[in-house]
Motif scaffolding. Structure first.
Motif, PDB file in Angstrom:
ATOM      1  N   PRO A  98      25.729 -12.149  60.477  1.00 24.58           N
ATOM      2  CA  PRO A  98      25.968 -13.487  59.911  1.00 24.58           C
ATOM      3  C   PRO A  98      24.779 -14.030  59.120  1.00 24.58           C
ATOM      4  N   ASN A  99      23.603 -13.458  59.313  1.00 22.98           N
ATOM      5  CA  ASN A  99      22.433 -13.948  58.569  1.00 22.98           C
ATOM      6  C   ASN A  99      22.195 -13.196  57.261  1.00 22.98           C
ATOM      7  N   MET A 100      23.143 -12.341  56.909  1.00 27.37           N
ATOM      8  CA  MET A 100      23.078 -11.722  55.580  1.00 27.37           C
ATOM      9  C   MET A 100      23.377 -12.780  54.528  1.00 27.37           C
ATOM     10  N   SER A 101      22.768 -12.608  53.342  1.00 24.77           N
ATOM     11  CA  SER A 101      23.166 -13.489  52.243  1.00 24.77           C
ATOM     12  C   SER A 101      24.503 -12.973  51.706  1.00 24.77           C
ATOM     13  N   PHE A 102      25.159 -13.806  50.912  1.00 26.10           N
ATOM     14  CA  PHE A 102      26.450 -13.426  50.349  1.00 26.10           C
ATOM     15  C   PHE A 102      26.323 -12.149  49.526  1.00 26.10           C
ATOM     16  N   LEU A 103      25.211 -12.042  48.776  1.00 26.85           N
ATOM     17  CA  LEU A 103      25.015 -10.855  47.932  1.00 26.85           C
ATOM     18  C   LEU A 103      24.746  -9.619  48.787  1.00 26.85           C
ATOM     19  N   GLU A 104      24.018  -9.809  49.883  1.00 23.54           N
ATOM     20  CA  GLU A 104      23.791  -8.678  50.794  1.00 23.54           C
ATOM     21  C   GLU A 104      25.118  -8.203  51.389  1.00 23.54           C
ATOM     22  N   MET A 105      25.991  -9.154  51.666  1.00 30.74           N
ATOM     23  CA  MET A 105      27.315  -8.787  52.169  1.00 30.74           C
ATOM     24  C   MET A 105      28.023  -7.908  51.131  1.00 30.74           C
ATOM     25  N   ASP A 130      26.578  -6.073  48.899  1.00 27.63           N
ATOM     26  CA  ASP A 130      25.885  -4.776  48.910  1.00 27.63           C
ATOM     27  C   ASP A 130      26.476  -3.865  49.993  1.00 27.63           C
ATOM     28  N   VAL A 131      26.677  -4.435  51.177  1.00 27.52           N
ATOM     29  CA  VAL A 131      27.191  -3.653  52.299  1.00 27.52           C
ATOM     30  C   VAL A 131      28.612  -3.180  52.003  1.00 27.52           C
ATOM     31  N   VAL A 132      29.411  -4.086  51.428  1.00 23.39           N
ATOM     32  CA  VAL A 132      30.786  -3.708  51.075  1.00 23.39           C
ATOM     33  C   VAL A 132      30.758  -2.593  50.036  1.00 23.39           C
ATOM     34  N   ASN A 133      29.852  -2.717  49.059  1.00 28.20           N
ATOM     35  CA  ASN A 133      29.751  -1.701  48.001  1.00 28.20           C
ATOM     36  C   ASN A 133      29.324  -0.344  48.560  1.00 28.20           C
ATOM     37  N   GLU A 134      28.385  -0.370  49.506  1.00 31.03           N
ATOM     38  CA  GLU A 134      27.947   0.881  50.122  1.00 31.03           C
ATOM     39  C   GLU A 134      29.146   1.571  50.777  1.00 31.03           C
ATOM     40  N   ASP A 135      29.937   0.739  51.448  1.00 28.88           N
ATOM     41  CA  ASP A 135      31.133   1.248  52.117  1.00 28.88           C
ATOM     42  C   ASP A 135      32.106   1.840  51.090  1.00 28.88           C
ATOM     43  N   LEU A 136      32.282   1.109  49.964  1.00 27.07           N
ATOM     44  CA  LEU A 136      33.198   1.587  48.916  1.00 27.07           C
ATOM     45  C   LEU A 136      32.686   2.891  48.328  1.00 27.07           C
ATOM     46  N   ALA A 137      31.364   2.944  48.052  1.00 29.87           N
ATOM     47  CA  ALA A 137      30.779   4.152  47.464  1.00 29.87           C
ATOM     48  C   ALA A 137      30.948   5.329  48.413  1.00 29.87           C
ATOM     49  N   GLY A 138      30.785   5.078  49.712  1.00 29.30           N
ATOM     50  CA  GLY A 138      30.950   6.130  50.704  1.00 29.30           C
ATOM     51  C   GLY A 138      32.358   6.702  50.698  1.00 29.30           C
ATOM     52  N   ARG A 139      33.321   5.857  50.362  1.00 30.79           N
ATOM     53  CA  ARG A 139      34.712   6.312  50.315  1.00 30.79           C
ATOM     54  C   ARG A 139      35.088   6.837  48.934  1.00 30.79           C
ATOM     55  N   GLY A 140      34.074   6.876  48.021  1.00 26.00           N
ATOM     56  CA  GLY A 140      34.322   7.401  46.676  1.00 26.00           C
ATOM     57  C   GLY A 140      34.992   6.413  45.742  1.00 26.00           C
ATOM     58  N   THR A 161      24.504 -18.775  44.749  1.00 25.53           N
ATOM     59  CA  THR A 161      25.205 -17.761  45.564  1.00 25.53           C
ATOM     60  C   THR A 161      24.223 -16.933  46.377  1.00 25.53           C
ATOM     61  N   CYS A 162      23.078 -16.592  45.781  1.00 25.69           N
ATOM     62  CA  CYS A 162      22.135 -15.698  46.452  1.00 25.69           C
ATOM     63  C   CYS A 162      21.554 -16.330  47.714  1.00 25.69           C
ATOM     64  N   GLN A 163      21.603 -17.648  47.813  1.00 34.33           N
ATOM     65  CA  GLN A 163      21.067 -18.284  49.013  1.00 34.33           C
ATOM     66  C   GLN A 163      22.163 -18.865  49.898  1.00 34.33           C
ATOM     67  N   THR A 164      23.362 -18.354  49.685  1.00 33.80           N
ATOM     68  CA  THR A 164      24.485 -18.694  50.564  1.00 33.80           C
ATOM     69  C   THR A 164      24.569 -17.579  51.608  1.00 33.80           C
ATOM     70  N   TYR A 165      24.700 -17.948  52.868  1.00 36.61           N
ATOM     71  CA  TYR A 165      24.657 -16.945  53.934  1.00 36.61           C
ATOM     72  C   TYR A 165      26.011 -16.805  54.607  1.00 36.61           C
ATOM     73  N   MET A 166      26.236 -15.647  55.191  1.00 38.16           N
ATOM     74  CA  MET A 166      27.544 -15.363  55.780  1.00 38.16           C
ATOM     75  C   MET A 166      27.840 -16.265  56.979  1.00 38.16           C
ATOM     76  N   ARG A 167      26.807 -16.844  57.572  1.00 39.24           N
ATOM     77  CA  ARG A 167      27.040 -17.763  58.693  1.00 39.24           C
ATOM     78  C   ARG A 167      27.783 -19.019  58.247  1.00 39.24           C
ATOM     79  N   SER A 168      27.883 -19.231  56.929  1.00 45.14           N
ATOM     80  CA  SER A 168      28.648 -20.382  56.425  1.00 45.14           C
ATOM     81  C   SER A 168      30.144 -20.103  56.407  1.00 45.14           C
TER      82      SER A 168
END
Lengths: 263, 258
Positions: free
Chosen positions: B29-36, B38-48, B83-90
């Motif tokens: 939850p303390n990830m920023s929106f952009l970090e979130m 990034d994580v989604v993209n990593e997941d997408l890239a992993g699935r090709g 956006t970059c300073q919006t966090y997932m805890r919101s």
């Protein structure tokens, strides 16, 4: 001329035109309201006022043409700006839009269009006096005498006109939309013309709200008062004149009654 | 926590776009929106799959590169924050978040959530500068500036040119951005010689880019990550009128002193 062309070509210049014509039209709205409120006095008060206006055709038509050009400029600028605004976002949002905007500000084109339609109806109703649209009869037949001179009985026309419930409803709806239009437009014109800072803005918005409410109450009070019974006796007599054929003998009509009253 | 994303995907400027739904992996939850993202993209890239393209740079709220309209509001749910300073805890756990690019004709979409904001650069290039070098940092009080003016100029100078004002405005109007740039110089002594030329040139460029007009809805002010006030729009309206009335610079008369 060059300056005017430069102004008209820029979006800011068109907003100046909207604001300045808005000021002129608001001036008319206030003046017209003050004239109309005379209906709360004796019938002679508003009848003599109407007669005074009619007796100065130069003044009357000068004002009418001035207002008409303001209306035309206001509408042309509004249409052009609205088209520009629409074309600036070809694809809208799915997740909702216009976050944080004042809702009245989003319906200026709609409220303006309804007011325009109303103004056309109002002119046909009381100025051109088209019998087909007033639900009563031929207003041209309503005559009275002022200082021995036969004049139009505007008082009777207003009372009879607003005694028709659907006509009053149309007027009240239009006044509500005028209220919405003014309550955003009055303060915004200060913004468009650049007369604003953080000290004055709250005062300007508050004053605009108050003025819009006062204008609404002023205009709405007339049909409401008529429906509640204002001028009922006068209207009864005037109605007789409407059903009778062209006025020949003054005694049989409202003219005679008014003459009696004046004596 | 996990969220569902409804994201606008568009291959390039010409291709028609559409929404796609993605499930995020487990998030902090303390990830920023952009970090979130990034994580989604990593997941997408992993699935090709093709990762979601989005703009980002400093990630500390000062560069104006990040964009995104999140659930209908540019820069997400908070006021005065990018956006970059919006966090997932919101966001609530398991919620669906709609992510769209900034939308305006002068901001064509390059890919997915990335839009081209060069129109802002062209407005800046039309007049958002001082032509003559004003020297390095002057000694204190060598140029006297009233405190109110310097405060206001600094308020205007906060604009990071992100374009959220355009994205939020129902008319896609750029008035808040342009007025901040005009006022920033217009309030300081160094900006005076070119004040009128600047406002006319920048407004003209703004109109040429195809931005809408201001209807004083207040959306821009409400979403601005730097909370820039509508007052600056009024100031620009005033400056523009004065500039037009005064006309262009007069030709210097012949002769005279010197």
């Amino acid at each position: 001329m060059n300056l005017l062309r430069q102004l008209w070509r820029s979006s800011l210049g068109k907003k100046y035109a909207m604001a300045l014509t808005g000021v002129a039209l608001f001036g008319f709205v206030v003046g017209h309201l003050l004239g109309n409120l005379q209906v709360f006095g004796a019938p002679e008060l508003i009848n003599s006022y109407a007669h005074f206006l009619k007796s100065k055709p130069g003044l009357l038509w000068g004002a009418r043409l001035g207002l008409l050009s303001c209306v035309a400029l206001h509408i042309v600028a509004a249409v052009q700006l609205t088209l520009l605004n629409r074309s600036a976002r070809p694809i809208g949002y799915a997740g909702g839009s216009a976050y944080g905007s004042a809702w009245k500000s989003r319906y200026m084109a709609l409220s303006g269009s309804v007011i325009l339609a109303f103004v056309i109806y109002h002119l046909l109703h009381f100025t051109a006096m088209q019998p087909g649209i007033n639900g009563v009869g031929d207003f041209n037949k309503l005559k009275t005498t002022l200082a021995g001179e036969p004049v139009a009985d505007v008082y009777a026309m207003m009372i009879l006109g607003f005694q028709v419930p659907w006509v009053s409803l149309v007027y009240l709806i239009a006044q509500t939309l005028l209220f919405l239009h003014l309550s955003h437009g009055l303060s915004s014109l200060f913004q468009s013309l650049g007369f604003r800072n953080h000290v004055w803005w709250p005062r300007i918005t508050a004053a605009s709200q108050i003025v819009s409410v006062v204008v609404f109450i002023g205009y709405a009070s007339i049909p409401v008062a008529v429906l509640a019974g204002l001028g009922r006796d006068h209207a009864q007599k005037a109605k007789a004149a409407l059903s009778s054929q062209p006025l020949e003998s003054p005694e049989s009509s409202i003219a005679g009654v008014a003459k009696e009253a004046l004596k | 926590m996990k969220v569902t994303l409804k994201v606008w995907r568009q291959k390039d400027q010409k291709a028609p776009g559409g929404f796609q739904i993605y499930q995020s992996p487990e998030l902090n939850p303390n990830m920023s929106f952009l970090e979130m993202l990034d994580v989604v993209n990593e997941d997408l890239a992993g699935r090709g799959e093709d990762p979601i393209a989005f703009d980002h740079d400093c990630r500390e709220g000062i560069c104006g590169t990040c964009s995104l309209v999140i659930d209908g509001k540019p820069h997400g749910p908070h006021q005065g924050v990018a956006t970059c300073q919006t966090y997932m805890r919101s966001f609530r756990n398991g919620v669906e978040i709609v992510i769209e690019p900034f939308r305006a004709r002068p901001f064509p979409i390059i890919k997915d959530l990335v839009c081209d904001r060069k129109s802002f650069d062209r407005i800046q290039q039309a007049g958002g500068f001082i032509s003559v070098r004003t020297g390095s940092t002057p000694d204190a009080n060598s140029i006297l500036i009233p405190k109110e003016n310097s405060d206001l100029a600094m308020d205007a100078a906060q604009c990071i040119g992100c374009g959220a004002c355009v994205a939020a405005c129902k008319n896609a109007s750029a008035m808040l951005f342009v007025s901040a740039k005009v006022s920033h110089f217009g309030l300081l002594p160094q900006g005076q010689p070119e004040r009128h030329r600047r406002v006319t040139a920048m407004v003209q460029q703004m109109d040429e880019e195809g931005f809408g007009a201001c209807t004083v809805t207040g959306s821009c002010e409400a979403v601005c990550p730097k909370s820039i006030s509508l007052d600056f729009i009024a100031r620009m309206n005033r400056d523009f009128a004065v500039a037009l009335l005064k006309g262009g610079p007069k030709k210097p008369s012949s002769g005279g002193a010197g």
